[in-house]
Design a protein around this motif. Sequence first.
Motif, mmCIF file in Angstrom:
data_model
loop_
_atom_site.group_PDB
_atom_site.id
_atom_site.type_symbol
_atom_site.label_atom_id
_atom_site.label_comp_id
_atom_site.label_asym_id
_atom_site.label_seq_id
_atom_site.Cartn_x
_atom_site.Cartn_y
_atom_site.Cartn_z
ATOM 1 N N GLU A 140 0.817 -1.208 0.000
ATOM 2 C CA GLU A 140 0.000 0.000 0.000
ATOM 3 C C GLU A 140 0.851 1.259 0.000
ATOM 4 O O GLU A 140 2.022 1.253 0.415
ATOM 5 N N THR A 141 0.247 2.347 -0.454
ATOM 6 C CA THR A 141 0.900 3.647 -0.334
ATOM 7 C C THR A 141 0.694 4.171 1.083
ATOM 8 O O THR A 141 -0.237 3.776 1.791
ATOM 9 N N ASP A 142 1.571 5.064 1.465
ATOM 10 C CA ASP A 142 1.452 5.669 2.787
ATOM 11 C C ASP A 142 0.110 6.370 2.925
ATOM 12 O O ASP A 142 -0.513 6.334 3.995
ATOM 13 N N ASP A 162 6.665 -0.322 14.201
ATOM 14 C CA ASP A 162 5.315 -0.865 14.009
ATOM 15 C C ASP A 162 5.039 -1.294 12.573
ATOM 16 O O ASP A 162 4.198 -2.154 12.337
ATOM 17 N N THR A 163 5.723 -0.699 11.628
ATOM 18 C CA THR A 163 5.365 -0.846 10.211
ATOM 19 C C THR A 163 6.553 -1.328 9.392
ATOM 20 O O THR A 163 7.690 -0.918 9.626
ATOM 21 N N LEU A 168 10.775 1.433 -1.938
ATOM 22 C CA LEU A 168 10.159 1.797 -3.217
ATOM 23 C C LEU A 168 9.796 3.276 -3.165
ATOM 24 O O LEU A 168 9.305 3.766 -2.138
ATOM 25 N N GLY A 169 10.002 3.980 -4.287
ATOM 26 C CA GLY A 169 9.674 5.391 -4.299
ATOM 27 C C GLY A 169 10.525 6.167 -3.313
ATOM 28 O O GLY A 169 11.675 5.835 -3.026
ATOM 29 N N GLY A 170 9.914 7.205 -2.741
ATOM 30 C CA GLY A 170 10.613 7.994 -1.746
ATOM 31 C C GLY A 170 10.540 7.341 -0.381
ATOM 32 O O GLY A 170 9.820 6.358 -0.185
ATOM 33 N N LEU A 176 3.978 -2.391 3.680
ATOM 34 C CA LEU A 176 3.085 -3.539 3.736
ATOM 35 C C LEU A 176 1.928 -3.135 4.643
ATOM 36 O O LEU A 176 2.153 -2.667 5.766
ATOM 37 N N ARG A 177 0.709 -3.269 4.149
ATOM 38 C CA ARG A 177 -0.424 -2.717 4.892
ATOM 39 C C ARG A 177 -0.463 -3.256 6.321
ATOM 40 O O ARG A 177 -0.260 -4.452 6.555
ATOM 41 N N THR A 178 -0.737 -2.369 7.252
ATOM 42 C CA THR A 178 -0.775 -2.744 8.653
ATOM 43 C C THR A 178 -2.177 -3.119 9.110
ATOM 44 O O THR A 178 -2.356 -3.589 10.238
ATOM 45 N N HIS A 179 -3.162 -2.898 8.267
ATOM 46 C CA HIS A 179 -4.551 -3.270 8.532
ATOM 47 C C HIS A 179 -5.279 -3.325 7.202
ATOM 48 O O HIS A 179 -4.723 -2.928 6.162
#
Length: 342
Positions: A140-142, A162-163, A168-170, A176-179
């Motif tokens: 996922e994106t931030d 936590d994450t 990738l990118g900046g 990786l999605r946390t939820h």
Amino acid sequence: MTVEATQIAATRIAQAGVEAVDAVATLAELTALETTLLGKKSELSMARRSLGSLEPDQRREAGAAFNATREALGAAIEARRSELAAAEHRASMEAEALDLTRFIGPVNRGHVHPVTATRERLEDIFIGLGFEVAEGPDLETDWFNFGALNIPPHHPARGMHDTFHLDLGGPGDYVLRTHTSPVQIRHMRAVTAERGGPPIYAIMPGRVYRNERTDATHLAALHQLEGLVIDRDITLGHLAGTIDTFIKTYFGTEFETRFRPSYFPFTEPSAEVDMRTAGGDWLEIGGCGMVHPTVLRNGGIDPEMWSGFAFGFGIDRLAKMRHDVPDIREFVANDVRFLSQF
């Protein structure tokens, strides 16, 4: 050679050949014998060559005898070939036949993993309540994972502790999605684009990733199921009724639920959900609340017209509680002795 001699020879060759044909036991032997009896170097062919020494009338009479012998041998060979082919076919069928009366015994078949079975059971329950199933990407994106859900830049959940941030990118652009909450934003936007907006009644099951300790009650890669309802005049009472119906359907009618005030950036008000049997201890099973207006706007929905609620449960934890498994890590240890119990 005289005519009488050729006729005697033809009769002898025919009798001997037929006896030899009847004696062969396989098609391969018959093919070899056919060459011996009718080939260019056979006794019959060699005898026919001696007809040149006879007078024309005698040659025709002797030739007729040899032709009759050849036809008799050919007929005998074809008849024997049919018999042997039928016999070989029967033998093949008997060799491949199955004894349908034979008792083989129980077959050890595999089965779905208990966490997968739990997910499927949860989906069945909510589909029965009128929900649809929505899914989204693990990467996922931030913005989808945090920003769209009203999680501020300084929130601890964004930290490396936590994450899982990806290269990738900046810096910090992808995680990786946390939820499975990002799927809520994606689904709201999709519904708005495809159907013009709510109502929405959907669940979002899937795998999520947390950069945290792994112990008897926590996994770094776990499974989560979230629910989202957006419609006109949705209240906290609808949320409580939905959770209570789900708990009683999944765990049993003897269970009761309660809400405890809590805080989540993406819901307001927010609550923790507990459950227990009569007289038992209260156990926390998940979080929920009314969807924050900012989250609705980020999903393309006007909070002045629509309201809704969201909830989330850990699928692994629900499986642990339902089957009374003391250590959640058993679900990922791949121990056949453990998995075979389900």
